[in-house]
Design an enzyme around this catalytic site. Sequence first.
Site, short mmCIF file in Angstrom:
data_model
loop_
_atom_site.label_atom_id
_atom_site.label_comp_id
_atom_site.label_asym_id
_atom_site.label_seq_id
_atom_site.Cartn_x
_atom_site.Cartn_y
_atom_site.Cartn_z
N TYR A 1 -8.02 -6.52 10.66
CA TYR A 1 -8.37 -5.12 10.85
C TYR A 1 -8.92 -4.53 9.56
O TYR A 1 -8.54 -4.93 8.46
CB TYR A 1 -7.17 -4.31 11.33
CG TYR A 1 -5.93 -4.42 10.47
CD1 TYR A 1 -5.75 -3.59 9.35
CD2 TYR A 1 -4.92 -5.34 10.75
CE1 TYR A 1 -4.62 -3.68 8.56
CE2 TYR A 1 -3.77 -5.43 9.97
CZ TYR A 1 -3.62 -4.59 8.87
OH TYR A 1 -2.50 -4.69 8.09
N ASP B 1 0.62 1.03 9.59
CA ASP B 1 1.28 -0.01 8.80
C ASP B 1 0.20 -0.92 8.25
O ASP B 1 0.01 -2.05 8.69
CB ASP B 1 2.29 -0.79 9.65
CG ASP B 1 3.03 -1.84 8.82
OD1 ASP B 1 3.02 -1.73 7.58
OD2 ASP B 1 3.61 -2.76 9.42
N ILE B 2 -0.55 -0.40 7.29
CA ILE B 2 -1.75 -1.07 6.78
C ILE B 2 -1.37 -1.89 5.56
O ILE B 2 -0.99 -1.35 4.52
CB ILE B 2 -2.85 -0.05 6.44
CG1 ILE B 2 -3.10 0.88 7.64
CG2 ILE B 2 -4.12 -0.77 6.01
CD1 ILE B 2 -3.45 0.16 8.94
N GLU B 3 -1.48 -3.22 5.71
CA GLU B 3 -1.00 -4.12 4.65
C GLU B 3 -2.04 -5.14 4.21
O GLU B 3 -1.74 -5.98 3.35
CB GLU B 3 0.26 -4.85 5.13
CG GLU B 3 1.39 -3.91 5.53
CD GLU B 3 2.70 -4.63 5.83
OE1 GLU B 3 2.92 -5.70 5.23
OE2 GLU B 3 3.48 -4.14 6.65
N LEU B 4 -3.23 -5.11 4.78
CA LEU B 4 -4.24 -6.10 4.39
C LEU B 4 -5.63 -5.55 4.67
O LEU B 4 -5.79 -4.48 5.26
CB LEU B 4 -4.01 -7.42 5.13
CG LEU B 4 -3.92 -7.41 6.65
CD1 LEU B 4 -5.28 -7.49 7.31
CD2 LEU B 4 -3.07 -8.58 7.14
#
EC number: 3.2.1.14
Length: 297
Positions: free
Chosen positions: A110, A150-153
């Site tokens: 994403y 929940d943005i982690e990448l």
Amino acid sequence: MARTPQSTPLLISLSVLAFLQTSYAGGIAIYWGQNGNEGTLTQTCNTGKYSYVNIAFLNKFGNGRTPEINLAGHCNPASNGCTSVSTGIRNCQNRGIKVMLSIGGGVGSYSLSSSNDAQKVANYLWNNFLGGQSPSRPLGDAVLDGIDFDIELGSTNYWDDLARALSGFSKRGRKVYLTAAPQCPFPDRFLGAALNTGLFDYVWVQFYNNPPCQYTTGNTNKLLNSWNRWTSSINSRIFLGLPASSAAAGSGFMPANVLTSQILPVIKRSPKYGGVMLWSKYYDDQSGYSSTIKSSV
């Protein structure tokens, strides 16, 4: 014989009053969706333990990708197998529990390529999970309360644009709640700009898998210093995000007795205190963590 004035009860009353005035009540937020052995959404809300449920995750979207939701062993969205989740969403909402769709996660594909792309993703989320209409609503016709970031990448860009676009839909009559799960190092690399918009209602900071700002045995200072940084910087309700068991994260697990005796009495003094977030329903089932802490949250 003269009576000695009995001032002790008054002093106790005043101290209790002072404590009550500076201690805020909170709720428990839980992530559900990433383990088929954690019970249904209805069962999750029927426990009475949780005030917020994040359905995890929509982990493919943006930059021209066909969006995909992944609910692990719960159901198969590819065959429209997750539309029955609507029953659970409505059951939770009928109990006063807010239910969000969590987008992102630690595994997925994403990103947002532009402000225009952010608006496209917002339109998709509105029409497929919120108050809009679409013939292909993956979770059925229930209207979720909001979107959890929940943005982690991937890319760090345009998440603030997505927040503004989603918030704009609140003007259509039903508020769209925005929540986020940043990592505890401040500011969060992915969500810093988005959180600065002031549009987020609840922010459950991940105080785990982050050694500079998490609990380690015998040391609460790093976590409390980080908590103070978050509450003094972000204008949202802030939640203490923790793993529900030692198996739920690589590091940062905090025994429940440490949380209730050493951490909660301190962080509940903040008017921005919102409660505790736990990862995840499956691990909470194994440990009973929320049952142990609920009366103290």
